[in-house]
Every structure is written in structure tokens, then in C-alpha cells.
Design a protein around this motif. Structure first.
Motif, PDB file in Angstrom:
ATOM      1  N   ARG A  99       5.112  -9.517   4.530  1.00 52.13           N
ATOM      2  CA  ARG A  99       4.529  -9.742   5.317  1.00 52.13           C
ATOM      3  C   ARG A  99       4.931 -10.892   6.235  1.00 52.13           C
ATOM      4  NH1 ARG A  99      -0.941 -12.856   4.979  1.00 52.13           N
ATOM      5  NH2 ARG A  99      -0.600 -13.784   2.717  1.00 52.13           N
ATOM      6  N   ASP A 147      -7.099  -9.120   0.258  1.00 55.37           N
ATOM      7  CA  ASP A 147      -7.416  -7.790  -0.039  1.00 55.37           C
ATOM      8  C   ASP A 147      -8.854  -7.273  -0.131  1.00 55.37           C
ATOM      9  OD1 ASP A 147      -4.649  -8.452  -0.678  1.00 55.37           O
ATOM     10  OD2 ASP A 147      -4.532  -6.358  -1.859  1.00 55.37           O
ATOM     11  N   THR A 207      -2.945 -12.623  -0.397  1.00 62.31           N
ATOM     12  CA  THR A 207      -3.051 -11.464  -0.692  1.00 62.31           C
ATOM     13  C   THR A 207      -3.376 -11.391  -2.272  1.00 62.31           C
ATOM     14  OG1 THR A 207      -0.754 -10.798  -1.395  1.00 62.31           O
ATOM     15  CG2 THR A 207      -1.633 -10.454   0.985  1.00 62.31           C
ATOM     16  N   ASN A 240      -3.224  -0.901   0.578  1.00 59.59           N
ATOM     17  CA  ASN A 240      -1.899  -1.015   0.080  1.00 59.59           C
ATOM     18  C   ASN A 240      -0.792  -0.185   0.444  1.00 59.59           C
ATOM     19  OD1 ASN A 240      -2.544  -3.698  -1.085  1.00 59.59           O
ATOM     20  ND2 ASN A 240      -3.142  -2.621  -2.852  1.00 59.59           N
ATOM     21  N   GLU A 282       0.016  -0.915   3.886  1.00 59.52           N
ATOM     22  CA  GLU A 282       0.837  -2.369   3.897  1.00 59.52           C
ATOM     23  C   GLU A 282       2.215  -1.940   3.508  1.00 59.52           C
ATOM     24  OE1 GLU A 282      -0.505  -5.404   4.761  1.00 59.52           O
ATOM     25  OE2 GLU A 282       1.320  -6.400   4.011  1.00 59.52           O
ATOM     26  N   PRO A 292       4.552  -3.875   6.466  1.00 62.79           N
ATOM     27  CA  PRO A 292       4.083  -5.070   5.924  1.00 62.79           C
ATOM     28  C   PRO A 292       3.482  -6.051   7.015  1.00 62.79           C
ATOM     29  CG  PRO A 292       6.283  -4.736   5.216  1.00 62.79           C
ATOM     30  CD  PRO A 292       6.017  -3.572   6.312  1.00 62.79           C
ATOM     31  N   THR A 330      -0.156  -5.444   7.820  1.00 64.77           N
ATOM     32  CA  THR A 330      -1.202  -4.576   8.007  1.00 64.77           C
ATOM     33  C   THR A 330      -2.366  -5.263   7.838  1.00 64.77           C
ATOM     34  OG1 THR A 330       0.169  -2.521   8.195  1.00 64.77           O
ATOM     35  CG2 THR A 330      -2.321  -2.381   8.148  1.00 64.77           C
ATOM     36  N   LYS A 331      -2.708  -5.615   6.615  1.00 62.08           N
ATOM     37  CA  LYS A 331      -3.953  -5.932   5.983  1.00 62.08           C
ATOM     38  C   LYS A 331      -4.046  -7.542   6.739  1.00 62.08           C
ATOM     39  CE  LYS A 331      -2.642  -5.809   1.697  1.00 62.08           C
ATOM     40  NZ  LYS A 331      -2.657  -5.897   0.138  1.00 62.08           N
TER      41      LYS A 331
END
Lengths: 327, 327
Positions: free
Chosen positions: B17, B161, B204, B240, B243, B247, B249-250
Motif C-alpha cells: 500500500r 483492519d 494494518t 483483504n 486490498e 493495495p 483500498t483499506k
């Protein structure tokens, strides 16, 4: 197992999100009910108003056309032939066959003939993704063709899965401008725009597919080969996982979103001024519209290279009830 | 492959990410930086302020305690012994061992000893899910113990998360009341409430686990046996997946949500009046607080049956730096 509604015929489909299971006849009534309810809720179409139906040849759009026709609406189909190898020809054939079998008028708009290239060439020359180029050109065509043929409304086959996936994508990326516009019925916000409605928004993809199968509609089963890694398919996949765990998740997510719109966002503040495109005269928020940004590089390339394709190329097979549309 | 930051040591972890991969030392600095940044951004804790750290014995809470301690904060741990067979004893043992090894004060609150029953019994007698009963009783304990020991802030180990999954759940169910409260730092909105902060919200789960492993923290690896079908695990799983495809996204989903808060919702209109619970005197929106609704049926059952468990049962092994807490 017997149908939970009529208690006589055998079950054709289980509907976990409604805690029920229906026979073919009761399921058919359920589908018609849901579409009628959606149309009424958003005052999508008047009973006496002719409707242009955007038809790709897939289950959703052919299912929608079939439903509106059965429900007594006066409909005309419009099909954009995208020129995608190994996909678009089959789509056009099935769309023409449905129109012919049901004696319904169909307008075919062939991108290759109109612009000298299809979606793939447009994506290449305009440096966009195929999905972005295709969506832009299709939305433009539906509106322009509809308006020029005198329609005030165009209906598309978007279902609950499409809308829930789009909502999820807009939320994951916090595209708030898109959120406020995500309605199953968009008004005509400019004299050159016609209304856009999505009468299938209350039905899941699985339900629309079951309807098409039970109605023996011959539709294109394959997904578009260009969309295999599109985000929307990912979003649909994860929503289906959550739906499997908790039936009703998708429905609540999208319908409750609609019920709560506009979510405290002042929609008057979001009002955009529409100009007319300096190249084609169609409505746009900028100076050159999205359609012209997609097609202009292609037509310039074609003119420079004097490509033999373009207007005058081999025509699609003529069907008695269909007409071809040129700008 | 060499670390992309120092370009000398070998890579210990890839961080897709952030489009980078770091060695153990640079990753450690990255983790500390992210926690410092989060604390500063939300003014979570003053440098001279003692912090109560809620510790379950898992990677997140022990990692958080370790980080705050290394960063120079004065910390005390608080552990709720939930009395879940085959899980809670190991959690307590690892929590006590960490406290002892680091010479850090720890308060242990044993539900069995305090109420004559653990989370499972509370869930049964109050007809709640185990997760709901556990969360209610733990939040209550952290606040009451913290306040009575003179703390003004309690820190929990919630990571990116956890927060992204919670946000997704709140959006799928349009729990707008919860959305406006989903901040990594909640102020003390009543004289009997202390502040709640989540300093790991920028990291994360995978990053916190890597930190714990690299720091050789001995934590409980198993998920709580009661939570195997909890919705939050489903939401984490789908996030997940997304993600993995995209990468970042979260991170974008949660941090951009925070940036845009309060999303046009008028937060003053949502202000709730807090009363004092008629049974225990702690703050509540109703008349009987959530904690008392969970524990009252259990204590009534125990009193009626004169159950031998309850205050005076076998004590947990005493550790030199830990104290047991009684209401």
C-alpha cells in the motif's frame, strides 16, 4: 418442495433474501411486481409514454425489454455495436433476433461504421480503459438517439447487483459527487438530455437471469471480454459473499441508501452548470464533452491514415423491424 | 532484495500500500512513526499523561502497550479475564508475563470472581451474543477502572483492519448513528467517562502482527473461539480481498472517511443526553445501563441458586506488578 406462495406447483427458485421459494408462475409474478413497484416508486415512465430500451443482448437488457413489452409499454430498442472481436457480433445477432421474434423496433448504432473504429480502437487512441470509453460512448448514443427520435426516457437493465456494487465502489473511494447522483431515475437536467431509468434496480442479477431462462430468452451468456478485471466484478463478488452469509445484505445496503438520500449532503450545492460541447453541441460540464474526447483522437487517426474502414463499410444484416442510426 | 529506505539491510516486510519494502529496523521506525502521527493528529495523549492500556493478550494490544512504553509514555495495563474455556487463561498468562517482563503495572479484572460467571454465562442469561455481552462488559470495565484509578484516557489496540471492517459494516447497514461516532479518539462526553483512543488506527493487522513478531512479543495467536462467525471477520475477509487486488483500498476507505467526517451530518443534532444508571450509577443513554442489563440476570441467577462461584473463588496467580480489581 412446493411453492411457498401458491402451495401447489414445485419450487423453481429459492429467494433467501425474502425467506421464500417460488414456482415458475409465482416467480414470474414476483418479478413483474418488483418492476412495477420500482417504476411506480420513482415515477419512471408514464403508461402512455414510449420508452427507449438500451439493449446489449445480455440477460438484463433483454429481460427488461421483455418485461416492459409484456407490461404494455410501447418500446423501441437501441443497440450499440461496439466492434469487440468475438463478442459484439453475437450480441448484435441475439438482440436483432429478439426484436424480430417479438416484432419490436430496434435501432442499431455501429461504432465501426460511424467512427471507423470500435471500443478497443477508441480506448487505444484516447488512452482510456475500454470500460470507460465504452460507457462514455454508449451513454452519449442512448441520449442523442433517444432525443432525436423523440423519446423523453431511456431505460437500462441495471440490476440490484450492479447498483450495490457501484455504491460500494463509490463508498470505498468516497466519491461523494457520484453518490448523490446514484439514483434509479435521473431527471433530464438539460434541454438536450432525456430521463434515465433503471426499472430492474429491485431485482438481483440471479433473479434476472432466472427470469430470462424461464422466459426462454436467448441471451449472450459471456461477460464482455474487456471487463474481466473490472473493479465492479470484484465488488459484486464480495457483495455476493456477504449476501451468502446474510441474505438481504445487498438489498438493504442499496435500498436503505436510496431511502436515506441525499444523506445530509446539500444537493442544491452540488448543482452543476451544463454547457454545450464545442465540437458536437451535446451537454457537458466542460468545454469538450467526454464522448468527443474519446472519439476525436480516433477520427483524426483515421482521417490522417485514410483508413478504408468507416462510413460505407460492410453493413449489418438488415432485419425488417430494425433501422441503423447515423449521426 | 534490499530495504527500499536504508538500501543496505535485507527486506523483512513488503508494504504494497506504500509501494515499498523495508528491513526490520526501518519497519520498526515506520511503525513508531505511524503511531506517533496518529497520536499527534488526534491529540490523543499528552506526553506527561498516564495512559491506561486495555490488554487482551493478543498482538494488537500487547504491541500497543510495547509501543507506548518504548515511546516513553507512563502506562498501566488493564486485562479483563473473560472466563472463556480454553482461551481466557492463556490470554491472562501471556498478559501477566508481558507485564512482568517489562516491569509494567497491570490490573486484572476477573469476571468469574466479580460476577460469579464469565462471558458465556452472561450471554446465556442475558440472551445476547457472546460478542455483544463481552464488548459491553469490557468497555464498562475499562472506563470505570480507569476513572477510579485516576486515568483520563484509555487506549485500545484497534488497528486499520478493525476500523475499516467496522466502517464497512456500519455502511452496509446504514447505521448512521454509529458512523458519526467512529473516530480514533472519542472525547469524555460525561464527567464519569474517560477519553478513548486507538493509536494503531493507521496500521494494518498484518503490520501490527509483523511488529509483534519482530519484537519477539509472546502473544495469543488464536482468535477468540466465540467470534468464529462474527460479521466483522467477514468484513475483514472481503476488505483483504479488495486490498489484494488494489493495495491501499483499506487505508483510503477509512482515512478518507475520517478526513470527510462528519459527512454533512449535523453532529450537534446527534448529541445525546447521558443519565446515570439506576443500578450502578454509571453513564447511560437509558435508565438501566448496558452493563447492568448484561450482568443483572447472571447475578440474580447466582444469588437464587447460591452458586459457590463468585467473590472469594480461587484467585489468579499473583504477579509482583499486577493488582486485581474489585468493584
Amino acid at each position: 418442495m412446493r411453492c411457498k406462495r401458491c402451495r401447489t406447483a414445485p419450487v423453481a427458485i429459492a429467494l433467501p433474501r425474502h425467506h421464500t421459494a417460488l414456482c415458475a408462475a409465482c416467480f414470474d409474478r414476483y418479478v413483474v411486481d418488483q418492476v412495477e413497484r420500482g417504476i411506480k416508486q420513482y415515477q419512471m415512465v408514464r403508461r402512455d409514454e414510449p420508452v427507449l430500451v438500451a439493449v446489449s443482448g445480455g440477460k438484463d437488457s433483454l429481460g427488461l425489454w421483455d418485461l416492459l413489452n409484456r407490461m404494455g409499454y410501447t418500446t423501441t430498442g437501441v443497440h450499440v455495436q461496439q466492434g469487440i472481436d468475438g463478442y459484439s457480433n453475437a450480441s448484435e445477432v441475439k438482440t436483432r433476433a429478439f426484436a424480430e421474434a417479438n416484432r419490436l423496433p430496434l435501432v442499431v448504432h455501429d461504432l465501426n461504421r460511424e467512427y471507423g473504429g470500435g471500443v478497443t480502437a477508441m480506448a487505444d487512441t484516447s488512452r482510456r480503459s475500454a470500460c470507460s470509453a465504452c460507457g462514455t460512448v454508449k451513454r452519449y448514443a442512448f441520449n442523442k438517439i433517444g432525443r432525436e427520435l423523440g423519446f423523453q426516457v431511456v431505460a437500462t437493465g441495471h440490476n440490484l447487483d450492479d447498483e450495490a456494487a457501484r455504491l460500494l465502489g463509490n463508498l470505498l473511494r468516497w466519491q461523494v459527487d457520484y453518490l448523490v447522483k446514484q439514483s434509479p431515475a435521473l431527471p433530464a437536467s438539460h434541454a438536450k438530455l432525456i430521463r434515465k431509468v433503471k426499472p430492474l434496480f429491485r431485482l438481483t442479477e440471479r433473479e434476472v437471469a432466472a427470469y430470462a431462462v424461464l422466459r426462454k430468452i436467448d441471451y449472450v451468456i459471456d461477460e464482455c471480454p474487456m471487463s474481466h478485471d473490472a473493479n465492479s466484478l470484484q465488488y459484486k463478488a464480495v457483495l455476493n459473499q456477504l449476501e451468502h452469509q446474510s441474505p438481504g445484505t445487498k438489498q438493504f445496503f442499496y435500498l436503505e441508501f436510496l431511502r436515506r438520500q441525499p444523506l445530509g449532503v446539500d444537493s442544491t450545492a452540488e448543482e452543476v452548470v451544463l454547457n454545450e460541447c464545442i465540437r458536437c453541441g451535446e451537454p457537458t460540464t466542460g468545454t469538450l464533452c467526454g464522448h468527443c474526447r474519446v472519439v476525436a483522437p480516433l477520427t483524426q487517426t483515421r482521417q490522417a491514415g485514410a483508413d478504408p474502414a468507416g462510413p460505407g463499410g460492410p453493413g449489418a444484416p438488415a432485419a425488417p423491424v430494425s433501422v441503423d442510426w447515423h449521426a
